[in-house]
Design an enzyme around this catalytic site. Structure first.
Site, mmCIF file in Angstrom:
data_model
loop_
_atom_site.group_PDB
_atom_site.id
_atom_site.type_symbol
_atom_site.label_atom_id
_atom_site.label_comp_id
_atom_site.label_asym_id
_atom_site.label_seq_id
_atom_site.Cartn_x
_atom_site.Cartn_y
_atom_site.Cartn_z
ATOM 1 N N VAL A 139 0.339 -1.330 0.000
ATOM 2 C CA VAL A 139 0.162 0.301 0.124
ATOM 3 C C VAL A 139 0.613 1.156 0.351
ATOM 4 C CG1 VAL A 139 -1.593 1.130 1.183
ATOM 5 C CG2 VAL A 139 -2.357 -0.871 0.959
ATOM 6 N N ASP A 140 2.216 1.508 0.460
ATOM 7 C CA ASP A 140 2.733 2.241 1.163
ATOM 8 C C ASP A 140 3.474 2.125 -0.581
ATOM 9 O OD1 ASP A 140 4.662 4.604 2.368
ATOM 10 O OD2 ASP A 140 5.704 3.104 3.146
ATOM 11 N N VAL B 210 2.912 -7.067 4.706
ATOM 12 C CA VAL B 210 3.730 -7.989 4.680
ATOM 13 C C VAL B 210 4.475 -7.935 6.414
ATOM 14 C CG1 VAL B 210 5.566 -5.999 4.455
ATOM 15 C CG2 VAL B 210 6.962 -8.060 4.859
#
Length: 171
Positions: free
Chosen positions: A32-33, A125
């Site tokens: 997402v980052d 993660v």
């Protein structure tokens, strides 16, 4: 306060704010980052670099949140939060995850944000089990989000959305 589950690309949602499941350096990463940084353009990285470090290499400790403009995103703001890494649930992970949601809602309130979308914080993660994360997220949001705030829980696929919708239905 309406809470809904959507299956979508978080970076395409027209919300006042989207939440970034970030790392503590706030300099981009994977998942997402990385997607948010790519979609927002280079201004987001520069804005993150401008945030003060609270420890060497740490701009946002686990459980806290920071806010930046959305730059090229349809969202006006990005609220960055750092979720806990899953270690089996015996190192305060649930409390830290709940604190992420509280910190994001606090910033949203400060900036008069009426609509916000959250990803499944820590479920990538960082390894947090989605079923447990959904219960923590929904319970926390129901307690603290203002009635007027429109909250979306954005999932990247139908399987994850079904987990979050089931948790929402049971809450």
């Amino acid at each position: 306060m309406p809470i809904s589950v959507v299956t979508s690309d978080l970076t395409r949602l027209p919300r006042d704010a989207i939440v970034n499941a970030a790392n503590s350096a706030l300099l981009g990463g994977g998942g997402v980052d990385g997607a948010i940084h790519r979609a927002a353009g280079p201004g987001l990285l520069e804005a993150c670099k401008a945030l003060p470090q609270v420890a060497p290499g740490v701009r946002c400790p686990t459980g806290e949140a920071r806010i930046t403009p959305g730059f090229l995103l349809p969202a006006r703001y990005v609220i960055h939060t750092v979720g806990p890494v899953w270690h089996g649930g015996h190192r305060g992970e649930a409390g830290l995850l709940a604190q992420c949601y509280r910190s994001c809602i606090a910033l949203a309130n400060e900036h008069a944000i009426a609509s916000i979308a959250f990803p499944a914080i820590s479920c990538g993660v960082y390894g947090y089990p989605p079923e447990q994360a959904a219960r923590v997220a929904i319970a926390t949001l129901r307690k603290i989000a203002p009635d007027a705030m429109d909250v979306q829980l954005c999932c990247y696929d139908a399987h994850m959305a079904s987990i979050w919708q089931d948790a929402l239905n049971r809450a």
